[in-house]
Design an enzyme around this catalytic site. Structure first.
Site, PDB file in Angstrom:
ATOM      1  N   ASN A   1       0.554  -9.772  -9.815  1.00  0.00           N
ATOM      2  CA  ASN A   1       0.863  -8.972 -10.998  1.00  0.00           C
ATOM      3  C   ASN A   1       1.404  -9.905 -12.073  1.00  0.00           C
ATOM      4  O   ASN A   1       1.360 -11.136 -11.933  1.00  0.00           O
ATOM      5  CB  ASN A   1       1.829  -7.831 -10.662  1.00  0.00           C
ATOM      6  CG  ASN A   1       3.196  -8.318 -10.184  1.00  0.00           C
ATOM      7  OD1 ASN A   1       3.577  -9.469 -10.391  1.00  0.00           O
ATOM      8  ND2 ASN A   1       3.948  -7.437  -9.537  1.00  0.00           N
TER       9      ASN A   1
ATOM     10  N   ALA B   1       4.412   0.941  -4.719  1.00  0.00           N
ATOM     11  CA  ALA B   1       3.151   0.790  -3.964  1.00  0.00           C
ATOM     12  C   ALA B   1       1.896   0.877  -4.834  1.00  0.00           C
ATOM     13  O   ALA B   1       0.790   0.880  -4.298  1.00  0.00           O
ATOM     14  CB  ALA B   1       3.039   1.803  -2.826  1.00  0.00           C
ATOM     15  N   ALA B   2       2.037   0.897  -6.142  1.00  0.00           N
ATOM     16  CA  ALA B   2       0.839   0.922  -6.995  1.00  0.00           C
ATOM     17  C   ALA B   2       0.024  -0.353  -6.808  1.00  0.00           C
ATOM     18  O   ALA B   2      -1.202  -0.318  -6.679  1.00  0.00           O
ATOM     19  CB  ALA B   2       1.241   1.089  -8.461  1.00  0.00           C
ATOM     20  N   GLY B   3       0.721  -1.504  -6.777  1.00  0.00           N
ATOM     21  CA  GLY B   3       0.015  -2.763  -6.567  1.00  0.00           C
ATOM     22  C   GLY B   3      -0.636  -2.829  -5.201  1.00  0.00           C
ATOM     23  O   GLY B   3      -1.764  -3.318  -5.060  1.00  0.00           O
ATOM     24  N   ASP B   4       0.057  -2.328  -4.192  1.00  0.00           N
ATOM     25  CA  ASP B   4      -0.514  -2.313  -2.844  1.00  0.00           C
ATOM     26  C   ASP B   4      -1.738  -1.401  -2.776  1.00  0.00           C
ATOM     27  O   ASP B   4      -2.717  -1.714  -2.095  1.00  0.00           O
ATOM     28  CB  ASP B   4       0.527  -1.830  -1.836  1.00  0.00           C
ATOM     29  CG  ASP B   4       1.702  -2.779  -1.711  1.00  0.00           C
ATOM     30  OD1 ASP B   4       1.515  -3.981  -1.981  1.00  0.00           O
ATOM     31  OD2 ASP B   4       2.795  -2.320  -1.343  1.00  0.00           O
TER      32      ASP B   4
END
Length: 305
Positions: free
Chosen positions: A185, A250-253
């Site tokens: 990110n 958890a958006a990136g995950d």
């Protein structure tokens, strides 16, 4: 048969509190709520890939405490192969998470059993790596374990994805040759490249630095500003779907897991990025880590606002 995604990484129990804002140093705030939610970057990405259509296996460690059984059961409930999730004596990993009213979060993780995932333990489950189409790694387990997973993935000819989180500085230079897709990110890209990433243009500069360092393909996720794809020949900026965010945990995950699932299924890079973006956008409209991750049906039914 769906393609196989193998995730090498962490399993944490998330201890989540909501507050009006994030506390300052030395300050005590009154929280609004508290919950325990299965999480960990590795487990989150495994759940995302499974819900989004992939056949998934998890490689990791849980402790002998009550959280360990809960974390493993949460993956089994998603149909994830947990033969390589081993129990070790001691506490499981935990993450202490504060979420504010603007849906931003601050996180402190304690490795616990995740620190017991060693190169030797990966060698014992090498058959799981051999069965993979895509191998996904993060940095919540020991660095030498990640090193082994990356190298072994390259030796086996698998597609290897590294989500370099959490990270505080450059990666070992020899890692880049084993990574097909590096997915940081903004803050992670800044730490890796030494370039402050606070705009699309600065993201391009950071991506160029990472390409020069040896990365083959880089995807910098930019939150609501979308994602930047770079491959050494140029850049592509893919805009994010517009949604009303509730919780960015958890958006990136979810993006990484969705990207891996789509790539494993044969979608193009651009299609896989867009698929991951829709999944991530849907996740921020819901609270929690794994509870927020959408299904394939959710993504297929998504209509942009």
């Amino acid at each position: 048969m769906p393609a196989k995604v193998v995730v090498v990484g962490s399993l944490n129990m998330d201890l989540v509190t909501r507050a009006s804002r994030l506390p300052h140093a030395g300050e005590t705030l009154i929280g609004q709520s508290f919950s325990t939610v299965a999480g960990g970057k590795g487990a989150n990405q495994a759940v995302a890939s499974a819900r989004l259509g992939a056949d998934v296996a998890m490689i990791g460690c849980v402790g002998t405490d009550a959280y360990g059984a809960q974390l493993r059961d949460a993956l089994l409930a998603e149909g994830i192969d947990c033969q390589a999730v081993k129990e070790v004596v001691g506490s499981s990993g935990v993450a202490l998470i504060v979420v504010d009213d603007s849906s931003q979060n601050a996180i402190v993780i304690v490795a616990g059993s995740n620190g017991e995932l060693t190169p030797a333990s990966l060698q014992l489950v090498d058959d799981v790596l051999q069965a993979a189409d895509v191998i996904v790694c993060q940095l919540e387990v020991p660095m030498d374990t990640v090193d082994h997973a990356l190298k072994r993935g390259r030796e086996l000819g698998k597609t290897v994805i590294l989500n370099p989180a959490p990270v505080s500085g450059p990666l070992p230079a020899h890692w880049y040759a084993s990574i097909d897709y590096l997915i940081p990110n903004e803050s992670e890209a800044s730490a890796l490249s030494g370039v402050l990433v606070d705009s699309l243009e600065s993201a391009k500069v950071a991506a160029t630095c990472l390409i020069k360092a040896g990365a083959g393909k880089v995807i910098i996720t930019l939150g609501s500003q979308g994602a930047l794809f770079a491959n050494g020949q140029g850049f592509e900026h893919l805009l994010a779907p517009k949604v009303k965010a509730v919780d960015t945990t958890a958006a990136g995950d979810t993006f990484v897991g969705g990207f891996a699932a789509a790539l494993a299924s044969g979608q193009s890079e651009a299609q896989a990025i867009r698929f991951g973006q829709v999944a991530a956008a849907l996740s921020v409209t819901r609270a929690g880590a794994q509870p927020s991750i959408p299904t394939l049906h959710d993504v297929q039914g998504f209509v942009p606002s």
